[in-house]
Scaffold this motif. Sequence first.
Motif, PDB file in Angstrom:
ATOM      1  N   ALA A  42      53.330  84.408  76.741  1.00 31.67           N
ATOM      2  CA  ALA A  42      52.090  85.164  76.887  1.00 31.67           C
ATOM      3  C   ALA A  42      52.307  86.311  77.872  1.00 31.67           C
ATOM      4  CB  ALA A  42      50.972  84.249  77.376  1.00 31.67           C
ATOM      5  N   ILE A  43      51.881  87.501  77.456  1.00 37.18           N
ATOM      6  CA  ILE A  43      52.029  88.698  78.283  1.00 37.18           C
ATOM      7  C   ILE A  43      50.670  89.367  78.406  1.00 37.18           C
ATOM      8  CG2 ILE A  43      53.168  90.946  78.511  1.00 37.18           C
ATOM      9  CD1 ILE A  43      55.364  89.841  76.601  1.00 37.18           C
ATOM     10  N   ARG A  77      52.865  89.191  83.702  1.00 33.46           N
ATOM     11  CA  ARG A  77      51.803  90.150  84.015  1.00 33.46           C
ATOM     12  C   ARG A  77      52.464  91.505  84.200  1.00 33.46           C
ATOM     13  NH1 ARG A  77      50.613  85.309  85.706  1.00 33.46           N
ATOM     14  NH2 ARG A  77      48.471  84.589  85.865  1.00 33.46           N
ATOM     15  N   ILE A  78      51.909  92.524  83.543  1.00 32.03           N
ATOM     16  CA  ILE A  78      52.455  93.873  83.674  1.00 32.03           C
ATOM     17  C   ILE A  78      51.377  94.781  84.254  1.00 32.03           C
ATOM     18  CG2 ILE A  78      53.556  95.823  82.511  1.00 32.03           C
ATOM     19  CD1 ILE A  78      54.457  93.866  80.322  1.00 32.03           C
ATOM     20  N   PRO A  79      51.403  94.982  85.577  1.00 31.70           N
ATOM     21  CA  PRO A  79      50.438  95.889  86.198  1.00 31.70           C
ATOM     22  C   PRO A  79      50.856  97.343  85.984  1.00 31.70           C
ATOM     23  CG  PRO A  79      51.916  95.018  87.854  1.00 31.70           C
ATOM     24  CD  PRO A  79      52.289  94.358  86.551  1.00 31.70           C
ATOM     25  N   PHE A  80      49.891  98.235  86.123  1.00 29.25           N
ATOM     26  CA  PHE A  80      50.149  99.674  86.000  1.00 29.25           C
ATOM     27  C   PHE A  80      50.923  99.995  84.716  1.00 29.25           C
ATOM     28  CE2 PHE A  80      50.187  98.705  90.638  1.00 29.25           C
ATOM     29  CZ  PHE A  80      48.986  99.324  90.967  1.00 29.25           C
ATOM     30  N   VAL A  81      50.561  99.340  83.620  1.00 31.38           N
ATOM     31  CA  VAL A  81      51.328  99.452  82.369  1.00 31.38           C
ATOM     32  C   VAL A  81      51.454 100.895  81.885  1.00 31.38           C
ATOM     33  CG1 VAL A  81      49.382  99.034  80.786  1.00 31.38           C
ATOM     34  CG2 VAL A  81      51.718  98.363  80.128  1.00 31.38           C
ATOM     35  N   LEU A  91      60.047 102.058  77.029  1.00 32.63           N
ATOM     36  CA  LEU A  91      59.932 101.442  78.345  1.00 32.63           C
ATOM     37  C   LEU A  91      60.975 102.056  79.264  1.00 32.63           C
ATOM     38  CD1 LEU A  91      58.699  99.188  80.139  1.00 32.63           C
ATOM     39  CD2 LEU A  91      60.488  97.678  79.256  1.00 32.63           C
ATOM     40  N   ASP A  92      60.540 102.553  80.413  1.00 32.57           N
ATOM     41  CA  ASP A  92      61.489 103.152  81.351  1.00 32.57           C
ATOM     42  C   ASP A  92      61.359 102.558  82.758  1.00 32.57           C
ATOM     43  OD1 ASP A  92      59.196 104.397  82.287  1.00 32.57           O
ATOM     44  OD2 ASP A  92      59.868 106.425  81.857  1.00 32.57           O
ATOM     45  N   ASP A  93      60.927 101.304  82.820  1.00 32.24           N
ATOM     46  CA  ASP A  93      60.779 100.603  84.084  1.00 32.24           C
ATOM     47  C   ASP A  93      61.734  99.410  84.085  1.00 32.24           C
ATOM     48  OD1 ASP A  93      59.115 100.068  86.617  1.00 32.24           O
ATOM     49  OD2 ASP A  93      58.996  98.165  85.535  1.00 32.24           O
ATOM     50  N   THR A  94      62.775  99.476  84.904  1.00 31.25           N
ATOM     51  CA  THR A  94      63.813  98.442  84.878  1.00 31.25           C
ATOM     52  C   THR A  94      63.284  97.074  85.333  1.00 31.25           C
ATOM     53  OG1 THR A  94      64.601  99.137  87.059  1.00 31.25           O
ATOM     54  CG2 THR A  94      65.732 100.047  85.149  1.00 31.25           C
ATOM     55  N   GLU A  95      62.345  97.046  86.254  1.00 33.17           N
ATOM     56  CA  GLU A  95      61.778  95.775  86.712  1.00 33.17           C
ATOM     57  C   GLU A  95      61.056  95.064  85.564  1.00 33.17           C
ATOM     58  OE1 GLU A  95      58.306  94.362  89.759  1.00 33.17           O
ATOM     59  OE2 GLU A  95      59.653  95.918  90.471  1.00 33.17           O
ATOM     60  N   THR A  96      60.260  95.813  84.822  1.00 32.10           N
ATOM     61  CA  THR A  96      59.552  95.228  83.682  1.00 32.10           C
ATOM     62  C   THR A  96      60.535  94.818  82.588  1.00 32.10           C
ATOM     63  OG1 THR A  96      57.588  96.549  84.171  1.00 32.10           O
ATOM     64  CG2 THR A  96      57.748  95.633  81.949  1.00 32.10           C
ATOM     65  N   GLU A  97      61.543  95.633  82.356  1.00 30.40           N
ATOM     66  CA  GLU A  97      62.554  95.298  81.346  1.00 30.40           C
ATOM     67  C   GLU A  97      63.273  93.994  81.709  1.00 30.40           C
ATOM     68  OE1 GLU A  97      66.503  97.161  79.157  1.00 30.40           O
ATOM     69  OE2 GLU A  97      65.441  98.364  80.647  1.00 30.40           O
ATOM     70  N   ALA A  99      62.109  91.591  83.631  1.00 33.08           N
ATOM     71  CA  ALA A  99      61.145  90.491  83.516  1.00 33.08           C
ATOM     72  C   ALA A  99      60.950  90.091  82.058  1.00 33.08           C
ATOM     73  CB  ALA A  99      59.813  90.892  84.146  1.00 33.08           C
ATOM     74  N   MET A 100      60.936  91.060  81.161  1.00 32.98           N
ATOM     75  CA  MET A 100      60.774  90.756  79.741  1.00 32.98           C
ATOM     76  C   MET A 100      62.000  90.029  79.198  1.00 32.98           C
ATOM     77  SD  MET A 100      58.728  94.086  78.361  1.00 32.98           S
ATOM     78  CE  MET A 100      58.373  93.401  76.756  1.00 32.98           C
ATOM     79  N   LYS A 101      63.184  90.434  79.622  1.00 34.85           N
ATOM     80  CA  LYS A 101      64.404  89.741  79.191  1.00 34.85           C
ATOM     81  C   LYS A 101      64.412  88.298  79.678  1.00 34.85           C
ATOM     82  CE  LYS A 101      67.357  93.807  78.726  1.00 34.85           C
ATOM     83  NZ  LYS A 101      68.484  94.567  79.286  1.00 34.85           N
ATOM     84  N   GLU A 102      63.976  88.081  80.912  1.00 30.48           N
ATOM     85  CA  GLU A 102      63.909  86.723  81.447  1.00 30.48           C
ATOM     86  C   GLU A 102      62.898  85.878  80.673  1.00 30.48           C
ATOM     87  OE1 GLU A 102      63.116  87.306  85.612  1.00 30.48           O
ATOM     88  OE2 GLU A 102      65.164  87.990  86.006  1.00 30.48           O
ATOM     89  N   LEU A 103      61.766  86.474  80.313  1.00 31.79           N
ATOM     90  CA  LEU A 103      60.761  85.778  79.528  1.00 31.79           C
ATOM     91  C   LEU A 103      61.340  85.361  78.176  1.00 31.79           C
ATOM     92  CD1 LEU A 103      57.071  86.402  79.122  1.00 31.79           C
ATOM     93  CD2 LEU A 103      58.446  86.636  77.085  1.00 31.79           C
TER      94      LEU A 103
END
Length: 112
Positions: A42-43, A77-81, A91-97, A99-103
């Motif tokens: 869930a995202i 959770r993706i703040p400031f999407v 997608l150009d945010d490495t932190e979100t990328e 986190a998504m790979k870990e998910l």
Amino acid sequence: MTSADAAVICTPEYARGIPGSLKNALDWSVSSGNFVGRPTAAIGASPHPQGGSAALDSLVGTLKMMSAVVPEGAELRIPFVTKKFGEDGALDDTETETAMKELVQTLLAAID
């Protein structure tokens, strides 16, 4: 959905909840039993600092009521999407990328 090994549901946050159309789709699928025992990620995404927390909590609550398996680490959770994607939509945010790979890895590990 009956042949899917897992599911990923990503929702925006509207009025501190999930959109009515998504809630209706989930409600209609309850009697099918398609989510029973199915690993599900869930995202929640929002332009606000809470990252869609209210929508994500609502989504996860509904999924668990439907007996979906939401593994620990399969919620994001993706703040400031709106600031996470370039003009080309990529997608150009490495932190979100990351986190998504870990998910995804968590979800893959949950598949029997």
